[in-house]
Design an enzyme around this catalytic site. Structure first.
Site, mmCIF file in Angstrom:
data_model
loop_
_atom_site.group_PDB
_atom_site.id
_atom_site.type_symbol
_atom_site.label_atom_id
_atom_site.label_comp_id
_atom_site.label_asym_id
_atom_site.label_seq_id
_atom_site.Cartn_x
_atom_site.Cartn_y
_atom_site.Cartn_z
ATOM 1 C CE LYS A 78 41.492 45.592 43.918
ATOM 2 N NZ LYS A 78 40.156 45.895 43.466
ATOM 3 C CE LYS B 265 40.046 37.409 44.962
ATOM 4 N NZ LYS B 265 39.219 38.602 44.950
ATOM 5 C CE LYS C 179 37.547 40.209 37.772
ATOM 6 N NZ LYS C 179 36.133 40.141 37.563
#
Ligand code: TYM
Length: 348
Positions: free
Chosen positions: A125, A209, A212
């Site tokens: 991240k 992956k 969202k």
């Protein structure tokens, strides 16, 4: 409860399942197959199940307040539409049970900086970004996750593959707390990562992956997509020109093809081998329309029910409120005992 070390780990703990989902965006097919569908199956196995919409985790990155409220209700609607029932599981949003934040603080003092620095989700991240500008909450995220789980003395946590490292850290935190204070108070939780869909991949890139937060909407199926959109996204999913092989070994270097077989297997409740038994030798011209029909058949009733539930946000809030009361009743004695063990005075 005697806090002396037990010989068999977890033997003294009643089986209890806990899991969570961030309401930080719409739910995807990955969340459904990797989490929601399995959560409902667990609830139906007769073990006590507690499911949490982790809104405190969501705000570790910026969330628009109105969007967060809507997404929290939508995620609750997703749980209920997928079959979660008040009789069988507890469903609530994390911020309503303040003990999560309190135990999270205690665990911030147990977890080590080095452990957190090694978390791959933290590294991913902040990769290519200025880590100095990431929130402190994002760094401490896994310690709050350990608190979510251990606050209920949960023994089993069903999750997708991407959460494995966080669950190892949860075990490390429980072990260190028990060791440092000379108690056997927290269970060493078992991750439950099973089935054909523990890692549902993007429809545009089989090495990433399904998420969202992917900027491309075509990369994922959202639980709010209508039947036409679901079918169109599957028809347009990236694949290759080869027919399907007879065994999964033949899919080793074909990530997109493997992903679609996994999705089919999970939706149909079959093994991958059974799917290949039916489709070996067929190309995607045949397989994709069948997968599209199957996805629409399984997902449309959920989408429709979610839309119905979203018409009555007050009812969703009532369900979450009642769930929070039940969760709080389990959490409070465990938090109180934790604070006592750590030497805090309890005068009321
Ligand atoms: P989150 O919100 O990213 O995802 C919720 C659940 O969905 C699974 N999942 C997937 N499974 C298969 N394929 C995918 N593409 C996919 N995408 C998501 C995740 O593995 C997860 O099980 N940190 C957690 C939330 C959390 C939690 C907890 C989970 C907070 N506290 C305590 C378990 C226990 C997360 O971000 O999940």
């Amino acid at each position: 409860m005697a806090d002396t070390p037990a010989t068999t780990p977890n033997a003294k703990f009643k089986p209890r399942i806990f899991s969570g989902i961030q309401p930080s965006g719409g739910l995807t097919l990955g969340n459904y197959l990797g989490a929601l569908k399995r959560f409902v199956e667990k609830q139906d196995e007769g073990i006590e199940t507690i499911y949490c919409l982790v809104d405190l985790h969501a705000i570790t990155v910026w969330q628009d307040p109105d969007a967060l409220r809507r997404q929290t209700r939508e995620a609750a609607a997703g749980f209920i539409a997928a079959g979660s029932t008040r009789k069988r599981s507890i469903l609530f949003n994390q911020s309503q049970v303040s003990a999560h934040a309190e135990l999270g603080w205690v665990f911030n003092c147990v977890a080590r900086m080095g452990w957190m620095n090694r978390m791959t989700q933290w590294k991913d991240k902040t990769a290519g970004k200025d880590a100095e500008k990431a929130s402190l909450g994002l760094f401490a995220y896994p310690s709050l996750m350990a608190a979510d789980i251990l606050l209920y003395h949960a023994t089993h946590v069903p999750v997708g593959e991407d959460q494995r490292q966080h669950l190892e850290l949860t075990r490390d935190i429980a072990t260190k707390f028990n060791h440092d204070y000379g108690v056997d108070f927290f269970p060493i939780t078992e991750p439950v990562i099973e089935g054909a869909a523990t890692r549902v991949m993007s429809l545009r890139d089989g090495t990433r992956k399904m998420s969202k937060s992917d900027p491309s909407d075509a990369s994922r199926i959202n639980l709010t997509d209508d039947a036409d959109t679901i079918a169109k996204k599957i028809r347009k999913a990236k694949t290759d020109a080869e027919p399907l092989p007879e065994t999964m070994d033949g899919l080793a270097d074909r990530p997109e093809a493997k992903n679609l077989v996994n999705i089919y297997a999970a939706l149909a409740g079959m093994t991958q081998a059974e799917v290949l038994g039916d489709y070996a030798g067929q190309g995607f011209g045949v397989f994709k329309p069948r997968l599209a029909d199957l996805a629409v058949e399984k997902l449309s009733p959920i989408t429709t029910r979610m839309q119905d539930l979203m018409q009555d946000p007050a009812e969703i809030d009532r369900i979450l409120g009642a769930g929070a009361d039940r969760a709080d009743a389990i959490a409070q004695p465990i938090l109180k005992r934790t604070l006592e063990i750590a030497g805090m005075i309890r005068s009321r």
